[in-house]
Write an enzyme that holds these catalytic residues in place. Sequence first.
Site, short mmCIF file in Angstrom:
data_model
loop_
_atom_site.label_atom_id
_atom_site.label_comp_id
_atom_site.label_asym_id
_atom_site.label_seq_id
_atom_site.Cartn_x
_atom_site.Cartn_y
_atom_site.Cartn_z
N ARG A 173 67.99 64.93 47.23
CA ARG A 173 68.87 64.66 46.01
C ARG A 173 68.64 62.82 45.85
NH1 ARG A 173 68.31 68.87 45.72
NH2 ARG A 173 69.92 70.70 45.55
N SER A 222 77.97 70.06 41.76
CA SER A 222 78.20 69.83 43.17
C SER A 222 78.54 68.59 43.68
CB SER A 222 76.78 70.13 43.85
OG SER A 222 76.60 71.68 43.73
N GLU A 292 77.22 63.83 46.36
CA GLU A 292 76.06 64.00 45.49
C GLU A 292 76.34 63.67 43.87
OE1 GLU A 292 73.80 68.09 43.87
OE2 GLU A 292 74.46 68.03 45.89
#
Length: 313
Positions: A173, A222, A292
């Site tokens: 990520r 998320s 995130e």
Amino acid sequence: MTTTVAPLPSVRGSLKADAPLAPLVWFKAGGVAQWLFEPKDVEDLCDFLARLDPKVPVMALGLGSNLIVRDGGVPGVVVRLGKPFAKVEQVDATTLRCGAGASGILVSSTARDAAIAGLEFLRSIPGTVGGFVRMNGGAYGRETCDILVECDVVLRSGKRVTLALDALAYTYRHSMLPEGAVVVSAVFRGIPGDPAAIQAEMDRIAAAREESQPLRSKTGGSTFKNPAGHKAWALVDEAGCRGLQLGGAQVSEKHTNFLLNMGDATSADIEALGEEVRRRVKEKSGIELEWEIQRVGLLADHAAQENRVGVKK
């Protein structure tokens, strides 16, 4: 938020001052963009950035699905790529060139029609190609780094460059995309496949997502990265945070790695709830969750001070 410094360059697209960002992000909360720029084409973006005062910060905005815009707003220029950047074209038997404004659904559907497998996972990511490239977006065992060949980027200086996969130095990520750079297109490569089998996989992914995630809520996707060897949702659940509320924000009872705006949450509510979840998980398991979701802009009580430095048209 608009104040002083230097006039902004003229544009052929749309340039708006003090533009509300809440309607443009999934949480439906947050402040304004000091300036919101929707370029007409790549040349418009390059010309604008080349003439923009280098001190003015620039941030790209996609679908706003994995983003908290703080209540004090975003200083500088927010660049939003619209329809001119949403085209997807087949390059060869297994390769697509995708505009940065194209959605994951459009890319995966185009790949299916071209009998290109391996891009089905993009169907499940609620974002655009620009966001996938910047954040190494992924789901269901696949990531952007598995399919990216290269991307075209407009640097903060206004220069357009092509970056190969290795130049982005992808990790989980995260990428090394330069600060202030705006992705304008990407080349994705899959493998030969059968359209019916590709559609079946897309249907499976869509059904799994529908069953497990609060898709019809005001959410940001998320919230926390999965720590090595762990699932973030399980750690949140074990810390007793399922359904936890703070102000108008709540931890989803359906999927505990999702935060929800229950109707009147401020971005401060949402971020504070996330920090409380992090605290409880750390206390329970000793593991420190990493965000995130991107958090951008100014806290409301800092906005007035920051407004002393800005730009005007």
